[in-house]
Design an enzyme around this catalytic site. Structure first.
Site, PDB file in Angstrom:
ATOM      1  CD  GLU A 146      -3.035   0.766   2.089  1.00  0.00           C
ATOM      2  OE1 GLU A 146      -4.104   0.241   1.814  1.00  0.00           O
ATOM      3  OE2 GLU A 146      -2.959   1.403   3.497  1.00  0.00           O
TER       4      GLU A 146
ATOM      5  CG  HIS B 230       5.942 -29.341   5.719  1.00  0.00           C
ATOM      6  ND1 HIS B 230       6.514 -30.622   5.430  1.00  0.00           N
ATOM      7  CD2 HIS B 230       6.658 -28.813   6.646  1.00  0.00           C
ATOM      8  CE1 HIS B 230       7.351 -30.944   6.291  1.00  0.00           C
ATOM      9  NE2 HIS B 230       7.385 -29.629   7.156  1.00  0.00           N
TER      10      HIS B 230
ATOM     11  CE  LYS C 103     -11.942   2.749   1.072  1.00  0.00           C
ATOM     12  NZ  LYS C 103     -11.330   3.870   1.993  1.00  0.00           N
TER      13      LYS C 103
END
Length: 540
Positions: free
Chosen positions: A350, A381, A503
């Site tokens: 960001e 793993h 947004k």
């Protein structure tokens, strides 16, 4: 002068051509590694931490050129401007002063305001921790629910989890961020209203996700029998918009202030960290701040050649802009640091995932790499196969805590052994000759599958013990690394306009999902089809 026309940049391009095929294995060979060894030359300490850079594809000349680039890009100037409170966030016209939240300098113009808010936080936390603060039936608080998103969630959640061994056992801390109701519902199954305190954290107090969850939680309290007149005992707010907090129904005296000169992803040091203070107590929170301040002072005063944030940032640029690495991995070999990678994802991407330079032109080079990670040994793993044998080179930060914070000490040598062995294996690899010996004469077809290219770069950060102070220093190290890289890339590391467009369109789409009719020409055909399917499902 643009970045890729700086003399040091051009020198680094030439230097890259000279060493890109060099092998770390060869550099570490005893005949090529006399005293002082690579490990001795390339291990640095600062702010209570140590960093081993020796398994990176760098030489002494590489570091000299990277430091030269940092100077030519004005890293020192921008660093000093930030600490001085100058407007280093020009697109929003703001200073960037998260460092003032942990500074011990009483001459700072913000010192009085910061200390007053910290004292208010400490007094409130002490009341909650001691049982003096009670809910509407007189019971003590045993659950704290932090509702926020982004910097209002990731930082506090990471710290509370990391320092759980220092937290009071009397109080459980929960974090709710996602607007998906499942996130809040999960927490509601674990708490009861009589013993729950909610901390609503939002700079504007209008954030969609946060206010949706806050309103639902308030409704839940009332449904469970809490009188509206008693809600003030269960809600506090943290915001730069106190009027909106009061409008929500939180008492004025229960409003904690944050300031617009502190960005969300840098805000855990402020009242945004109230959940941290309640969990670990004011004294330990002070230690967290002190550790960060220690790293601040190291960043301000250490020469660039011995400066941990500078070297971390510049080595990252070396891989991103010269080797072309698209991502980098953070692998904390500490379950307590489980949420460090997700915290750093926001901090790094960001901040520096930008295309526009400070002067409004567009970059002609790569900026932020994709940041990702998982604690060790779990990651071994899952994705270490790709790190060892995939064609893509991914630089790695290993974070190792040398002494455990828990009583199961017999586990710890195994954990550290895996961390150090992975860095060695990634560096050494396995040659064809070595693979042939492992496969034996009867399995020649196996050889290509058990060869490892090696030469994979890693940095190992060493933390002596996971304390509030050492964690503060570790977080500040990465904060300042971000500033270094953003300065070199000539971008604004302190805004986040990239979150705005989604947004805005999200509000339009939300209205369409619930409207009686929808104008399908408002959206592209794909989005319109998605809305139609969702509308049909929501009506079932």
């Amino acid at each position: 002068m643009t970045l890729n026309s700086l003399p040091a940049w051009n020198s680094l391009q030439t230097h890259y051509g000279q060493i890109r095929d060099a092998r770390l294995r060869d550099w570490f060979a005893p005949e090529n590694d006399p005293a002082p060894t690579r490990a001795e030359r390339f291990t640095l300490s600062g702010g209570g931490l140590a960093a081993d850079f020796s398994k990176n594809r760098i030489t002494d000349d590489t570091l000299k050129l990277l430091v030269q680039l940092a100077r030519e890009a004005q890293v020192e100037t921008r660093r000093d401007a930030m600490f001085a409170g100058e407007t280093v966030n020009p697109t929003e016209g703001r200073a960037v002063l998260h460092t003032a939240l942990r500074a011990s300098n009483p001459t700072s113009p913000f010192y009085g305001k910061v200390q007053a808010e910290r004292a208010k936080m400490a007094a409130f936390a002490d009341k909650v921790r001691s049982g003096e603060w009670t809910g509407y039936t007189g019971k003590r608080i045993r659950h704290v629910v932090n509702i926020g998103i982004g910097g209002s969630d990731l930082g506090p959640k990471m710290v509370v989890h990391a320092l759980q061994h220092l937290a009071t056992p009397e109080i459980s801390t929960h974090f709710v961020s996602n607007v998906d109701g499942a996130d809040l519902y999960r927490v509601l199954q674990q708490i009861n209203p009589e013993e729950t305190l909610a901390i609503i954290v939002s700079k504007t107090f209008t954030t969609l996700e946060t206010m949706t969850n806050a309103n639902s939680l308030r409704d839940w309290f009332i449904q469970k029998g809490c009188p509206e007149s008693e809600l003030a005992k269960h809600f506090v707010g943290v915001s730069a918009n106190p009027a909106e907090v009061v409008k929500f129904g939180i008492a004025q005296e229960n409003v904690f202030e944050m300031w617009d000169w502190v960005g969300g992803r840098y805000s855990l040091w402020s009242a945004v960290g109230l959940s941290i203070v309640i969990a670990i107590g004011p004294k330990q929170f002070d230690e967290l701040l002190a550790g960060a301040n220690e790293m601040d002072e190291h960043f301000r005063s250490a020469p660039l050649e011995r400066n941990l944030p500078v070297l971390m940032g510049m080595i990252g640029i070396w891989y991103r802009n010269f080797f072309g690495s698209q991502s980098y991995l953070v692998a904390p070999y500490s379950e307590a640091l489980h949420f460090l990678p997700s915290y750093l994802q926001q901090l790094e991407m960001e901040s520096n995932g930008k295309q526009a330079c400070l002067d409004g032109s567009f970059v002609t080079y790569d900026t932020s790499a994709v940041t990702w990670g998982e604690p060790g040994t779990n990651g071994q793993h899952a994705f270490f196969q790709m790190l060892h044998q995939g064609p893509t080179i991914v630089p790695i930060d290993f974070v190792a805590v040398l002494t455990p914070e828990h009583p199961l000490v017999s586990h710890h040598p195994k954990l550290l052994a895996n961390c150090f062995a992975q860095s060695e294996a990634l560096m050494l690899g396995r040659t064809r000759e070595e693979a042939e010996k492992v496969a034996g004469r009867d399995k020649p077809d196996l050889v290509p599958h058990i060869m490892f290219p090696g030469n994979r770069p890693t940095t190992t950060l060493l933390v002596d013990a996971l304390t509030a102070r050492s964690l503060g220093a570790l977080i500040a190290l990465y904060e300042h690394k971000v500033l270094v890289q953003g300065t070199v890339w000539n971008i604004n590391s302190f805004d986040q306009w990239g979150v705005e467009l989604g947004k805005i369109l999200g509000k339009v789409v939300e209205a369409d999902l619930t409207a009686a009719t929808v104008d399908e020409t408002k959206h592209d055909s794909s989005t319109s089809a998605l809305i139609a399917r969702a509308r049909a499902a929501l009506k079932r």
